[in-house]
Design a protein around this motif. Structure first.
Motif: not given
Length: 537
Positions: A120, A179, A182, A204, A208
């Motif tokens: 990331n 992305s 995710q 995270k 993102l």
């Protein structure tokens, strides 16, 4: 090559310093000095590491921005040395191309590290490099535009830039969709964890979010450049719209939303300043054309109304209204299309869209179209017109208004009925006032003991003496039938359609009065009853 808010501030400061420098030294000398500084920094860049490398990149960007401001100023001066500018712009194209190669190589090195470190964090660094890449591509596009003004052939550079942007846009679109998936998975995992969510999970999600915001901004700028180069970006815009919608729905907090609103406001303000006068002028022309078309449509309606009313073809009222309405709407429609074209709207796709919409509406309005078709048949064959007394679709009355969809009828007791045209055209139409003469059919009976010749003479006198009975055709008064209780005469005078009921009522009244005065009986139905008495056995 880090570009930040502080760099933008330095560029603005350089604008003010450039003005003061221009008062003591020519702009060309300042550009030459900045060019020398940039060349020295570029030579030191391969040996620089860590913070020194970042500082060197920052200094190169700062001096480049100062020099480009001066170039823009110099390009605006008609007295500028064209040979100097030609050489300068050519060098700028080469320098920008080298910078793009440098950034692309750095991006490849970062991508090679994916899977070895925090992915990331690496993705964010890659997205930042992509952001710097698009900045240099914007500068390269400006270089090409400057070169075009100077007559420099840039077809190869333009083709290379288009290929770079197309490839980069495709990668950014893929990065965005990946992305996004995710981020959705990370949000679901953090939500399911509840109070047990870890800092790694929240980090995270935050990373993102930053990655998607940066990638969306990079893709939007890339699309803008491709639009300037007149490339097809419809699919890219669709991807950006879908992803941006998900960002707004799922992960934007108040601070980001406020930032976007401020950004939109600034863009709107900039667009208003740059495009406001042109847009206002186009709007004025649009309204002026519509106003003119409205006036011309009224003039066209008056001309057509005068032409059809004085025509020897004797158009029906419905046909006259149709031509008058059609002429006005046709002129206004042409004016509307011309006005829309002034706003930059492509008329071809618009007309095609109208055609498709017409098919859909046609299926939805089948009954209405059936009425319209019946109205067209009535318009062509003219079975009746406004003012006629008709009997159609089980209704008797005077036609007060006609259209291509329905007919308005006023009944004899002054009720207003709106009848669909397909009901009328699909039934028997009796136009009572279509002819100039109409026969009044009446039947009068006398007793069997009365004088037939005397009664016939009285009936003839009554009919012939009525002022509204026509001399031609001849009146018919004949003994018609020997009924069960009366001898019946038929009396059939002719009159004008509008006098029908006056003649009918007047003659009926006069016959009763004259028969009473002449002693002629008017029998009513009667039956003889015979009673036989028999004795019971």
């Amino acid at each position: 090559m880090h570009r930040s808010i502080s760099a933008a501030v330095l560029v603005l400061l350089s604008l003010f310093s450039t003005v003061s420098m221009a008062q003591t030294a020519p702009v060309t000398e300042q550009i030459t000095q900045l060019s020398n500084i940039i060349e020295k920094d570029i030579a030191q860049l391969p040996m620089a590491k860590g913070e020194l490398k970042a500082l060197t990149e920052y200094r190169i960007n700062q001096k480049t921005d100062e020099m480009r401001v001066l170039i823009k100023e110099l390009m605006a001066k008609p007295e500028a040395n064209k040979a100097f500018l030609t050489n300068l712009i050519s060098n700028q194209i080469k320098f920008t191309d080298q910078a793009l190669q440098y950034i692309r190589q750095d991006i490849k090195q970062l991508q090679a590290q994916l899977g070895q470190k925090n992915d990331n964090e690496l993705m964010i660094r890659i997205a930042n490099r992509e952001h710097q890449n698009i900045d240099y591509q914007q500068e390269q596009l400006q270089n090409i535009q400057w070169a075009d003004k100077l007559g420099i052939d840039t077809s190869a550079e333009k083709t290379a830039l288009i290929n770079q942007l197309t490839y980069r846009a495709d990668r950014l679109a893929s990065l965005l969709t990946f992305s996004q998936s995710q981020l959705k998975a990370a949000i679901v995992a953090a939500t399911e964890a509840g109070k047990a969510v870890t800092s790694a999970q929240t980090d995270k999600v935050a990373q993102l979010k930053v990655l998607m915001t940066t990638s969306s901004d990079n893709l939007a700028k890339t699309i803008d450049l491709l639009d300037v180069l007149k490339q097809n970006t419809a699919e890219l815009k669709q991807t950006l719209f879908q992803v941006s919608g998900d960002i707004t729905h799922d992960v934007l907090n108040f601070a980001v939303a406020s930032s976007l609103i401020e950004q939109w406001f600034n863009v709107a303000q900039k667009q208003l300043v740059e495009n406001g006068p042109g847009l206002m002028f186009k709007t004025f022309i649009f309204l002026l054309i519509l106003f003119t078309a409205s006036l011309l449509s009224k003039v066209a309606q008056r001309i057509v109304a005068k032409a059809v009313s004085n025509s020897k073809l004797k158009f029906s009222k419905l046909l006259q209204d149709f031509f008058i309405s059609l002429s006005g709407k046709a002129v206004f429609t042409i004016g509307l299309l011309v006005a829309l074209s002034q706003l930059g709207i492509e008329l071809g796709p618009l007309l095609a869209g109208f055609g498709i919409a017409g098919v859909i509406i046609g299926f939805a309005l089948q009954d209405t179209l059936s009425n319209f078709a019946s109205g067209m048949m009535i318009l062509i064959y003219r079975p009746y017109d406004v003012g006629d007394l008709i009997n159609a679709a089980g209704v008797t009355g005077k036609v007060s208004h006609m259209s291509l969809v329905s007919t308005t009828i006023k009944t004899l007791d002054n009720q207003r009925l709106i009848v669909p045209n397909n009901k009328i055209w699909g039934d028997t139409i009796n136009n009572i006032t279509a002819e100039f003469q109409r026969r009044v059919d009446m039947t009068f009976g006398i007793g069997y003991s009365d004088d037939i010749e005397h009664a016939e003479k009285v009936l003839n006198e009554i009919v012939h003496n009525h002022p509204k009975v026509l001399k031609d055709p001849e009146v018919t008064v004949k003994l018609h039938n020997l009924g069960e209780s009366s001898v019946d005469f038929v009396v059939r005078p002719w009159t004008k359609p509008e006098d029908y009921w006056d003649v009918y009522w007047d003659i009926t009244r006069e016959v009763k009065m004259r028969f009473d005065a002449e002693g002629i009986s008017i029998p009513f139905p009667q039956r003889d009853v015979h009673i036989y008495q028999t004795k019971a056995e």
